[in-house]
Write an enzyme that holds these catalytic residues in place. Structure first.
Site, PDB file in Angstrom:
ATOM      1  N   HIS A 124      16.304 -19.212  12.326  1.00 24.52           N
ATOM      2  CA  HIS A 124      15.010 -18.576  12.610  1.00 24.52           C
ATOM      3  C   HIS A 124      14.769 -18.704  14.111  1.00 24.52           C
ATOM      4  O   HIS A 124      15.130 -19.728  14.704  1.00 24.52           O
ATOM      5  CB  HIS A 124      13.854 -19.313  11.904  1.00 24.52           C
ATOM      6  CG  HIS A 124      13.636 -18.931  10.473  1.00 24.52           C
ATOM      7  ND1 HIS A 124      13.286 -19.852   9.507  1.00 24.52           N
ATOM      8  CD2 HIS A 124      13.679 -17.720   9.842  1.00 24.52           C
ATOM      9  CE1 HIS A 124      13.138 -19.236   8.339  1.00 24.52           C
ATOM     10  NE2 HIS A 124      13.370 -17.947   8.517  1.00 24.52           N
ATOM     11  N   CYS A 164       7.652 -24.976  12.037  1.00 29.46           N
ATOM     12  CA  CYS A 164       7.846 -24.336  10.718  1.00 29.46           C
ATOM     13  C   CYS A 164       6.745 -24.706   9.733  1.00 29.46           C
ATOM     14  O   CYS A 164       6.478 -23.955   8.798  1.00 29.46           O
ATOM     15  CB  CYS A 164       9.161 -24.762  10.084  1.00 29.46           C
ATOM     16  SG  CYS A 164      10.612 -24.544  11.076  1.00 29.46           S
TER      17      CYS A 164
HETATM   18  N1  ARG Z   1      14.304 -24.321   3.984  1.00 28.85           N
HETATM   19  C1  ARG Z   1      13.499 -23.347   4.661  1.00 28.85           C
HETATM   20  C2  ARG Z   1      14.251 -22.038   4.765  1.00 28.85           C
HETATM   21  O1  ARG Z   1      15.443 -22.066   4.977  1.00 28.85           O
HETATM   22  C3  ARG Z   1      13.111 -23.834   6.022  1.00 28.85           C
HETATM   23  C4  ARG Z   1      12.222 -22.883   6.753  1.00 28.85           C
HETATM   24  C5  ARG Z   1      11.903 -23.312   8.130  1.00 28.85           C
HETATM   25  N2  ARG Z   1      10.961 -22.436   8.717  1.00 28.85           N
HETATM   26  C6  ARG Z   1      11.016 -21.970   9.943  1.00 28.85           C
HETATM   27  N3  ARG Z   1      10.021 -21.272  10.372  1.00 28.85           N
HETATM   28  N4  ARG Z   1      12.069 -22.132  10.715  1.00 28.85           N
HETATM   29  O2  ARG Z   1      13.695 -20.981   4.632  1.00 28.85           O
END
Ligand code: ARG
Length: 287
Positions: free
Chosen positions: A183, A279
């Site tokens: 992300h 996150c």
């Molecule tokens: N386990 C979650 C996923 O893979 C973690 C999300 C983390 N969020 C972020 N905004 N980077 O979707």
């Protein structure tokens, strides 16, 4: 209208008058139950709920000193719902609710949509066939009217231009090339005054060039492998404070030299799921 920008450029650190509102979701059912990013590999069942709860509470209390915290109700069976950055992307009163690329997270969509609707947001139209994971991949620049949108891992390549059409704001797409930084908010963090923390190897050459084009050298805070792996880029910037899981002394000094106050709050249980401070939050008062 350009006052905040001028102020930010002068002081290095913008101070917002309006009290920020941040959306969080309690980790009632937080766990690692599937693997949708490399951080989750080998972590299934290994998160400790009580420790996660304590870390999340500390983050919430830390943020609540300067912002209002709004809570969305967690749902059983959705262990990643705690990561509200992925609820959607807000700009003013408008929200683009996420269209998850990760099947495992799709059931969060109607819950976040209902929450935003109940809070009076305008729900922007979004094509069902274009994956877009909200403020995990779309980040507002703090110095110019610009949105940065990561793609290539979770959000589709078409997400940046779709977002630009929906928001009527300039959007620059940044292609992510390292699965650990899946992300945009894991490897890129726009800060007040036009500073940007980022981990260059997470981007393809063209995207690095775009970041360099938009950000003068003295405002670029390049994050090395060590700090990036501690999720230093996954930070929440609030009134000059930068709330983050961890940062090396060198990075903390660099941030202080730029006029920021790093504030470390350990979030190791959430790192097992591939997330940390940023996150776990979604800024709702974005303009
Ligand atoms: N386990 C979650 C996923 O893979 C973690 C999300 C983390 N969020 C972020 N905004 N980077 O979707």
């Amino acid at each position: 209208m350009t006052k905040p920008l001028a102020m930010a450029q002068n002081s290095g650190v913008a101070r917002r008058d309006a009290r920020q509102r941040i959306l969080m979701c309690a980790p009632d059912d937080f766990d690692v139950r599937y693997v949708i990013n490399p951080w989750m590999a080998d972590q299934i069942g290994k998160a400790t709920r009580s420790l996660a709860r304590a870390q999340w509470e500390t983050l919430r209390r830390t943020l609540a000193r300067t912002v209002d915290i709004e809570l969305v109700t967690p749902a059983a069976g959705l262990p990643d719902m705690v990561f509200t950055a992925n609820a959607g992307f807000t700009l003013g009163d408008t929200v683009v609710v996420s269209r998850f690329s990760a099947e495992e997270r799709r059931a969060e969509e109607p819950l976040f949509r209902a929450h935003f609707a109940a809070q009076g947001f305008n729900l922007a139209p979004w094509p069902q066939d274009i994956a877009f994971e909200g403020a995990g991949d779309a980040l507002i620049d703090r110095a110019q009217k610009l949105v940065w949108c990561g793609y290539g891992m979770r959000s589709d390549a078409a997400a940046p231009q779709t977002l630009e059409a929906v928001l009527e704001r300039r959007v620059i797409g940044l292609r992510l090339i390292d699965p650990r930084f899946y992300h945009l908010d894991t490897c890129f963090c726009p800060l007040a005054g036009g500073f940007v923390m980022y981990h260059p190897p997470a981007f393809d050459a063209e995207s690095r060039a775009a970041i360099e084009r938009e950000t003068p050298p003295e405002k670029r805070i390049e994050i090395g492998e060590d700090d990036a792996s501690r999720f230093a880029c996954n930070a929440v910037d609030l009134c000059g404070e930068i709330v983050m899981n961890d940062a090396s002394p060198a990075l903390q000094n660099r941030l202080r030299a730029a006029g920021f106050a790093p504030l470390l709050t350990p979030l190791g249980e959430f790192m097992k799921a591939g997330g940390s401070a940023k996150c776990l939050t979604l800024k709702l008062v974005e303009a």
